[in-house]
Structure formats: C-alpha cells, structure tokens
Write a protein that holds these residues in place. Structure first.
Motif, mmCIF file in Angstrom:
data_model
loop_
_atom_site.group_PDB
_atom_site.id
_atom_site.type_symbol
_atom_site.label_atom_id
_atom_site.label_comp_id
_atom_site.label_asym_id
_atom_site.label_seq_id
_atom_site.Cartn_x
_atom_site.Cartn_y
_atom_site.Cartn_z
ATOM 1 N N SER A 18 -43.422 -42.871 -52.380
ATOM 2 C CA SER A 18 -44.072 -42.045 -51.386
ATOM 3 C C SER A 18 -44.101 -42.527 -49.974
ATOM 4 O O SER A 18 -43.770 -43.580 -49.695
ATOM 5 N N TYR A 19 -44.828 -41.750 -49.041
ATOM 6 C CA TYR A 19 -45.259 -42.166 -47.882
ATOM 7 C C TYR A 19 -46.589 -41.924 -47.620
ATOM 8 O O TYR A 19 -47.124 -40.835 -48.019
ATOM 9 N N GLY A 20 -47.086 -42.883 -46.527
ATOM 10 C CA GLY A 20 -48.482 -42.546 -46.194
ATOM 11 C C GLY A 20 -48.639 -42.307 -44.658
ATOM 12 O O GLY A 20 -47.724 -42.900 -43.767
ATOM 13 N N ILE A 21 -49.266 -41.459 -44.393
ATOM 14 C CA ILE A 21 -49.264 -40.894 -42.871
ATOM 15 C C ILE A 21 -50.803 -40.791 -42.660
ATOM 16 O O ILE A 21 -51.792 -40.374 -43.082
ATOM 17 N N GLU A 22 -50.921 -41.636 -41.424
ATOM 18 C CA GLU A 22 -52.359 -41.683 -40.935
ATOM 19 C C GLU A 22 -52.521 -41.061 -39.464
ATOM 20 O O GLU A 22 -51.449 -41.306 -38.635
ATOM 21 N N VAL A 23 -53.282 -39.930 -39.459
ATOM 22 C CA VAL A 23 -53.330 -39.065 -38.279
ATOM 23 C C VAL A 23 -54.624 -39.726 -37.468
ATOM 24 O O VAL A 23 -55.766 -39.466 -38.040
ATOM 25 N N LEU A 24 -54.343 -40.188 -36.360
ATOM 26 C CA LEU A 24 -55.654 -40.623 -35.491
ATOM 27 C C LEU A 24 -55.664 -39.527 -34.331
ATOM 28 O O LEU A 24 -54.875 -39.312 -33.527
ATOM 29 N N GLY A 25 -56.869 -39.143 -34.101
ATOM 30 C CA GLY A 25 -57.282 -38.184 -33.237
ATOM 31 C C GLY A 25 -58.366 -37.144 -33.878
ATOM 32 O O GLY A 25 -59.058 -37.822 -34.678
ATOM 33 N N ILE A 26 -58.778 -36.167 -33.252
ATOM 34 C CA ILE A 26 -59.811 -35.371 -33.476
ATOM 35 C C ILE A 26 -59.279 -34.054 -34.167
ATOM 36 O O ILE A 26 -58.820 -33.216 -33.082
ATOM 37 N N PRO A 27 -58.970 -33.589 -35.262
ATOM 38 C CA PRO A 27 -59.668 -34.678 -36.512
ATOM 39 C C PRO A 27 -58.716 -35.497 -36.900
ATOM 40 O O PRO A 27 -57.427 -35.369 -36.861
ATOM 41 N N LEU A 58 -48.057 -50.861 -52.718
ATOM 42 C CA LEU A 58 -47.655 -51.885 -51.573
ATOM 43 C C LEU A 58 -47.187 -51.025 -50.329
ATOM 44 O O LEU A 58 -46.241 -50.075 -50.712
ATOM 45 N N SER A 59 -47.820 -51.269 -49.185
ATOM 46 C CA SER A 59 -47.167 -50.466 -47.982
ATOM 47 C C SER A 59 -46.286 -51.291 -47.296
ATOM 48 O O SER A 59 -46.597 -52.536 -46.983
ATOM 49 N N GLY A 60 -44.977 -50.529 -46.558
ATOM 50 C CA GLY A 60 -44.222 -51.219 -45.647
ATOM 51 C C GLY A 60 -44.852 -51.112 -44.275
ATOM 52 O O GLY A 60 -46.087 -50.616 -44.128
ATOM 53 N N LEU A 61 -44.185 -51.799 -43.273
ATOM 54 C CA LEU A 61 -44.427 -51.579 -41.903
ATOM 55 C C LEU A 61 -44.571 -50.208 -41.256
ATOM 56 O O LEU A 61 -43.899 -49.328 -41.836
ATOM 57 N N THR A 62 -45.513 -50.035 -40.475
ATOM 58 C CA THR A 62 -45.843 -48.694 -40.238
ATOM 59 C C THR A 62 -44.812 -48.320 -38.790
ATOM 60 O O THR A 62 -44.570 -49.355 -38.034
ATOM 61 N N THR A 63 -44.488 -47.102 -38.839
ATOM 62 C CA THR A 63 -43.874 -46.550 -37.516
ATOM 63 C C THR A 63 -44.956 -45.774 -36.990
ATOM 64 O O THR A 63 -45.543 -44.751 -37.440
ATOM 65 N N VAL A 64 -44.863 -45.921 -35.626
ATOM 66 C CA VAL A 64 -45.883 -45.169 -34.859
ATOM 67 C C VAL A 64 -45.269 -44.216 -33.865
ATOM 68 O O VAL A 64 -44.488 -44.677 -33.261
ATOM 69 N N ASN A 65 -45.766 -42.737 -33.780
ATOM 70 C CA ASN A 65 -45.545 -42.256 -32.571
ATOM 71 C C ASN A 65 -46.486 -41.181 -32.183
ATOM 72 O O ASN A 65 -47.504 -41.004 -33.097
ATOM 73 N N SER A 66 -46.519 -40.490 -31.074
ATOM 74 C CA SER A 66 -47.817 -39.936 -30.974
ATOM 75 C C SER A 66 -47.483 -38.852 -29.720
ATOM 76 O O SER A 66 -46.371 -38.756 -29.095
ATOM 77 N N THR A 67 -48.136 -37.732 -29.803
ATOM 78 C CA THR A 67 -48.106 -36.536 -28.896
ATOM 79 C C THR A 67 -49.366 -35.705 -28.485
ATOM 80 O O THR A 67 -50.318 -36.152 -29.339
#
Length: 335
Positions: A24-33, A67-76
C-alpha cells in the motif's frame, strides 16, 4: 508525485509505480485540516480541504509488515473560493468604490481587472478598494478573484457600472422670443448618452436631448424660467446640473386706445397682453418727448403742448427688462 486537478476543496495526486513491491501507500496531508490516508493504487483524490489553504503531501510505499520507504513530498495551495458579492458604492465622475464579502477559506490577495477606457489591473490586500483615475460617463466592468499564495486564482465575480457624467461648464441662452428660447452648451469631459433638461416655470417640463442644443418652446410670454441641464450616462446616472434663468419676451399689446384728448394731455389705455409682464414702457415722440414706466393698463400723459402732433409707442416689459414689440398710435392735442 504529480498534483493535478486542483480545486477549491480537493487535489488529485498521482505517482509512478516504485521499483519492487509494496502492499500500500501512506499519504500524510499537512495543513488545515491534516489527515493520514492509506491508498492501494497509484492515485488518490484528497478532498474536504479548505479553499486557498497551503497543503504538503508526503507519500511513501508500505511493505506487507508495515515497513515504510522514504517519503516523496510535494505541496500546493488549493484554489481560493469565489467571492459571492461585489458591491459598487460612491460612484463619482472619476472613481468607484468596490467592496466584497470575505470568501470562504483563505487567500493572500485579490486581483481586480478593470475593463474600459482606461483599463487596469490591481492587486488588493483587503476587501475594498477605490478605483480612481477613470473617465466621466464611461462604462466599466470589474472582475475580482481571490488569489492564493502560489498565484492560483479563484473564479471571478463580475459587476459593471458607468461613472457619473461630468458637469456641464456653461449654458448659453439665445434667440429668446415670446414663447421659446434656444439653449446650447459645450460637450462635457468624458462621455454621456444624453442630456436631461428640467424647465421650471409655468409650464414646467422635462426634456431628454441628444445634442448640445435645444429649442424649448410652448412657453408663456413674459414668464420667468429656470433651466437645469445635466449629462446622463447609459445607465441613467446623472451629473451635477448647470443652472441658468431668463424671462421670455413679453407679448405685443394688440390695441392702444387714445381718449380724453385735451390741449395738454391724452389718456391712453390698452388690454392686458397674453402672458406676464412687470411693467409697461411708453415712449412719447413729439415736443416735448418723454419716456414713462407704467404699472397698469392706462395712463394720463400730460404736460403736452396744445395742437402738437404726438406718437405714442407702448410695449410690455419683463422682470429682467426684456421688451416686447411696441404698439404705436398717434394724435394731435387740442388747440
């Protein structure tokens, strides 16, 4: 990780299949909410976001044992919300005041596009702005949109108006007759679709004129009239009026009667002419000559010379001194 289809409350994320396997993939959304998602394909719609907010998306592949791999980050930023209402107030000859409601969510600024002559583009950081340096009587369209921190713009809200036409500097009155006047004036600065003319007096009337002159007729002889003229924009907005006044010329006296002729006097009488007058002027030609001002419809002209020939010219006089055409009669005094 690609970010596509950004809207006011969602973004669509997609990414390439990493080498090897994952469960699977894990996605962390940072912001409000903020939120955490588990996804089983290479794309996801992240929704229920706030318009105009800044979000960071961190994605990583997850093995079967967690176990999680390295994260890829993008923002908008999400797209800012539409502005529901834009008000136009305090319209003058060269400016308008715009105000609007705070849209839902966030924004860093507002963009305003002014279409007309002149056109302009403004960036504003509050919910109101004075748009100035416009042309009197011109038509303007105002488009406003909220702008996010990365320049993403929301849908536009549009409203339009004319500016107020300019003041007419001077109005001339010419060719005054017993029942009409000709009014003329210079073209005011800017634009206008017509002119409104208010005639105050008896009779009063309101006229719409499409050139810079007009014959105002069907007036009453010797009456006092005030003329208010103002430029009108295409939506009916009126500029400040320019005002001038005059009397019409009094009407001619139809008949002058000469009665009770003596050696040194004559008695003159006449009917009231149509319309109004403030007085009558009488010119006596002979020896002696004289000029009289009379406030009724008869007068005794005395101190004349027996047996002399006299010509009497009588005319009605308006309040401003305008004189009607004279009525003339003659006689000898008695000997």
């Amino acid at each position: 990780m690609n970010i596509d289809n950004i809207t006011t409350n969602s973004v669509f994320l997609s990414w390439t299949h990493p080498a090897g396997n994952r469960s699977s993939y894990g996605i962390e959304v940072l912001g409000i909410p903020s939120k955490n998602l588990t996804v089983y394909s290479e794309s996801v719609l992240v929704d229920q976001l706030v318009p105009g907010n800044y979000y960071t998306f961190s994605i990583f592949a997850i093995a079967g044992n967690g176990l999680s791999g390295l994260t890829t980050v993008n923002s908008t930023f999400t797209v800012p919300d539409v502005i529901d209402i834009m008000n136009i107030d305090n319209i003058t000859t060269n400016s308008v005041f715009l105000s609007w409601t705070h849209p839902a969510g966030n924004r860093s600024s507002y963009g305003i596009e002014v279409l007309g002559i002149p056109s302009k583009n403004l960036t504003v950081y509050s919910e109101s702005v004075l748009v100035d340096e416009l042309v009197p009587g011109n038509y303007y369209t105002f488009s406003i949109s909220a702008i996010a921190g990365n320049g993403l713009t929301g849908k536009t809200t549009v409203t339009s108006t004319f500016t107020v036409p300019d003041f007419i500097g001077n109005m001339s009155i010419d060719n005054i007759t017993i029942s009409s006047v000709i009014l003329s004036w210079p073209i005011p600065a800017g634009n206008r679709s017509s002119y409104g003319l208010e005639v105050l007096g008896i009779p009063s009337k309101n006229l719409t004129v499409y050139s810079e002159s007009v014959l105002v007729d069907e007036l009453v002889p010797g009456n006092y009239y005030t003329f208010n003229i103002f430029a009108i924009a295409g939506n009916g907005l009126s500029g400040l009026p320019t005002v001038t006044s005059t009397f019409t010329v009094p009407d001619v006296i139809d008949i002058m009667n000469i009665d009770n002729i003596t050696t040194n006097s004559v008695f003159l009488s006449w009917p009231i002419p149509a319309g109004n007058r403030s007085s009558y002027g009488i010119e006596v030609l002979g020896i002696p000559s004289k000029n009289l001002t009379v406030y009724s419809e008869s007068v005794l002209v005395d101190e004349l010379v027996p047996g002399n020939y006299y010509t009497f010219s009588i005319f009605a006089v308006a309040g401003n001194g305008f004189s009607g055409l004279p009525k003339v009669n003659s006689t000898f005094t008695g000997e």
